[in-house]
Every structure is written in structure tokens, then in C-alpha cells.
Design a protein around this motif. Structure first.
Motif, PDB file in Angstrom:
ATOM      1  N   MET A 140      12.127 -11.787   2.250  1.00 15.31           N
ATOM      2  CA  MET A 140      12.992 -12.279   3.513  1.00 15.31           C
ATOM      3  C   MET A 140      12.849 -11.109   4.056  1.00 15.31           C
ATOM      4  O   MET A 140      12.237 -11.536   5.537  1.00 15.31           O
ATOM      5  CB  MET A 140      13.686 -12.978   3.613  1.00 15.31           C
ATOM      6  CG  MET A 140      13.244 -14.784   2.660  1.00 15.31           C
ATOM      7  SD  MET A 140      14.872 -15.497   2.373  1.00 15.31           S
ATOM      8  CE  MET A 140      15.514 -16.014   4.070  1.00 15.31           C
ATOM      9  N   ALA A 141      13.641  -9.740   3.817  1.00 16.42           N
ATOM     10  CA  ALA A 141      13.861  -8.920   4.680  1.00 16.42           C
ATOM     11  C   ALA A 141      13.105  -7.754   4.835  1.00 16.42           C
ATOM     12  O   ALA A 141      12.169  -7.141   6.377  1.00 16.42           O
ATOM     13  CB  ALA A 141      14.362  -8.015   3.935  1.00 16.42           C
ATOM     14  N   LEU A 142      11.612  -8.128   4.109  1.00 15.69           N
ATOM     15  CA  LEU A 142      10.082  -7.155   4.744  1.00 15.69           C
ATOM     16  C   LEU A 142       9.331  -8.451   5.188  1.00 15.69           C
ATOM     17  O   LEU A 142       8.844  -7.407   6.211  1.00 15.69           O
ATOM     18  CB  LEU A 142       9.356  -7.209   3.194  1.00 15.69           C
ATOM     19  CG  LEU A 142      10.109  -6.170   2.126  1.00 15.69           C
ATOM     20  CD1 LEU A 142       9.213  -6.483   0.598  1.00 15.69           C
ATOM     21  CD2 LEU A 142       9.889  -4.672   2.324  1.00 15.69           C
ATOM     22  N   MET A 143       9.904  -9.491   4.829  1.00  9.87           N
ATOM     23  CA  MET A 143       8.812 -10.070   6.063  1.00  9.87           C
ATOM     24  C   MET A 143       8.514 -10.396   7.522  1.00  9.87           C
ATOM     25  O   MET A 143       8.771 -10.140   8.997  1.00  9.87           O
ATOM     26  CB  MET A 143       9.313 -11.569   5.372  1.00  9.87           C
ATOM     27  CG  MET A 143       8.431 -12.150   4.793  1.00  9.87           C
ATOM     28  SD  MET A 143       8.158 -14.221   3.903  1.00  9.87           S
ATOM     29  CE  MET A 143       8.369 -14.970   5.671  1.00  9.87           C
ATOM     30  N   GLY A 144      10.541  -9.914   7.624  1.00  7.51           N
ATOM     31  CA  GLY A 144      11.432  -9.558   8.815  1.00  7.51           C
ATOM     32  C   GLY A 144      11.042  -8.782   9.672  1.00  7.51           C
ATOM     33  O   GLY A 144      10.280  -8.409  10.542  1.00  7.51           O
ATOM     34  N   ILE A 145      10.176  -7.792   8.739  1.00 12.07           N
ATOM     35  CA  ILE A 145      10.416  -6.133   9.121  1.00 12.07           C
ATOM     36  C   ILE A 145       8.736  -6.632   9.591  1.00 12.07           C
ATOM     37  O   ILE A 145       8.575  -5.636  10.646  1.00 12.07           O
ATOM     38  CB  ILE A 145      10.557  -5.138   8.174  1.00 12.07           C
ATOM     39  CG1 ILE A 145      12.348  -4.644   7.742  1.00 12.07           C
ATOM     40  CG2 ILE A 145      10.425  -4.079   8.920  1.00 12.07           C
ATOM     41  CD1 ILE A 145      12.276  -4.055   6.831  1.00 12.07           C
TER      42      ILE A 145
END
Length: 254
Positions: A140-145
């Protein structure tokens, strides 16, 4: 600004909010309509203007979904923060670097997504797999970026890419993926709004009525999606992806 143009823009904003709340893709309706209706204004001014109705619709959609769909609260907060910062950075880079190369790349990805979703009937109908908490947090963190930067730098199809990511990477079904996508989209839209407000490139006399129309459409769209469920959202997802493909292909040929 004549009333006929404003009514036309509000009608498209309503439709954009309705579609966007279900599966994303409202920008494909609202942005071209604004560019065609107000050709006398600079493109950056019109793009900034459409961000306010997009934000209002995203917030309404996020609110409606969050009341009825369980949200991964401990991970969505950091994801929203990362998406906000990445979207701001994307908007900043957009003012310095041309983004013409994004359209062919996005077109290829969308065609692959359309074919996969069409042929895999159970895609997004039920949770696909068990993903550990640590995996959810990282993905989810990578998707956000990645998606946050894409939204600030280019934009079209952001909601659909978010839904796809939540299903394929996190294991959600369509309804839960749409709920989380609206939260992230609200964060990226807020970053863009603040960026364009700071630049002073927003026509508030157009943006505010469109925001009311978009918000109303989002309210109805989110309620309908929650009522009809995953199969209904899947059909809408395919329609929006198909429309995005046609739009990108038309722009590239033209």
C-alpha cells in the motif's frame, strides 16, 4: 461565462462524479468537457479548476464507502500521506518536464488490464488471496507513492489503477478496493488543489458550481455501487477501462 456553458459543465461534472465514485475515471468525462467548453482559457488554468470538483466528489465517495465498508485503518493513513506528497511532487515535475510519453505507456497497461479482467471472471469478486499485514503495509505504501506521482504528473485512469492495485496486490474485492481507492484519490486530489491554489490558476466561479454537481453525482454513484455490489462494479470497471483506451488511442492517432 454564460449560464449555458456553466450548466453544461455542471452536467458533465455530475456524470463524472457518478462514474468516478463507482470505479474511477471521472476525469475522462470532466476534463475534456471543460477544455472543449472553455477553450479561451489556458490549459493549466482549466486543469487546476477541475481539481476542486474532483476533490469534492472523491471526499463524498470516500465518506459514503467508509460508512459501509471496512477500511484498513492502520495502513491507509501512511498511504494517504505518501500519495499526497507524491502527487504534489508529480504536479511540480509536470511544470518542468513534458508528460507526452505517459499516454502510450498507460495505453498498453490499460489494454492488458482490460483483457485480463474480461477473461478472468472471478477477478475482484471475492478476496483473491491472503496477504500478510506486513505485505499489505509495504504494498500500500508503494502504491501510494507510484500512483500518487502518476496522478499529479498525468492523471487519467488514476482511480482505475488504484482499484486494480488493491485487488491484484492487496487481495481486496471490487467493493473494498473502490472504498480504499476513493480515500487515496481524495488525498492526491487535495495535493493537486493546494498546488494549483498556490499557483493561482483556478476559476472559482466555475469550480465551485461544478464541485456541487460532482459531489451530488458521487453521492448517488457510491450508494449505487454499495447497493449493487462486486459484479456491478466489475462491469463499470470494464466500461471505464474501455473508454480510457479509446480516448488515449484517439488522442494518439489525432
Amino acid at each position: 461565462m454564460d449560464y449555458t456553458s456553466l450548466i453544461t459543465l455542471c452536467s458533465f461534472a455530475f456524470l463524472a462524479g457518478f462514474v468516478d465514485a463507482i470505479i474511477g475515471g471521472g476525469g475522462l468525462i470532466q476534463t475534456p468537457a471543460t477544455l472543449f467548453t472553455l477553450p479561451q482559457y489556458p490549459v493549466p488554468t482549466l486543469l487546476g479548476t477541475t481539481k476542486i470538483p474532483s476533490l469534492s466528489g472523491s471526499l463524498m465517495g470516500a465518506f459514503q464507502y467508509s460508512r459501509r465498508v471496512a477500511v484498513v485503518g492502520r495502513f491507509i493513513g501512511p498511504m494517504l500521506g505518501l500519495a499526497f506528497g507524491a502527487s504534489w511532487l508529480g504536479s511540480l515535475v509536470l511544470t518542468r518536464v513534458p508528460n507526452g510519453f505517459m499516454k502510450p505507456l498507460a495505453l498498453v497497461i490499460l489494454i492488458a488490464v482490460f483483457i485480463y479482467t474480461l477473461t478472468k471472471k472471478d477477478f475482484g469478486q471475492i478476496p483473491q488471496r491472503v496477504v500478510t499485514a506486513r505485505q499489505q503495509q509495504i504494498r500500500m505504501a508503494l502504491m501510494g507513492i507510484v500512483v500518487g506521482f502518476y496522478d499529479g504528473f498525468f492523471g487519467p485512469g488514476t482511480g482505475s489503477f488504484l482499484v486494480l492495485g488493491f485487488i491484484a496486490l492487496v487481495g481486496f474485492d471490487f467493493l473494498r478496493a473502490s472504498a480504499h481507492a476513493k480515500l487515496v484519490n481524495a488525498s492526491t486530489n487535495l495535493a493537486s488543489v493546494l498546488f494549483f491554489v498556490n499557483k493561482g490558476t483556478i476559476i472559482y466561479a466555475v469550480a465551485l458550481p461544478m464541485a456541487v454537481a460532482n459531489l451530488t453525482g458521487a453521492f448517488l454513484g457510491a450508494r449505487l455501487a454499495i447497493l449493487k455490489g462486486n459484479q456491478f462494479i466489475r462491469v463499470f470497471f470494464l466500461l471505464v477501462i474501455a473508454a480510457t483506451i479509446v480516448r488515449f488511442a484517439w488522442d494518439m492517432v489525432g
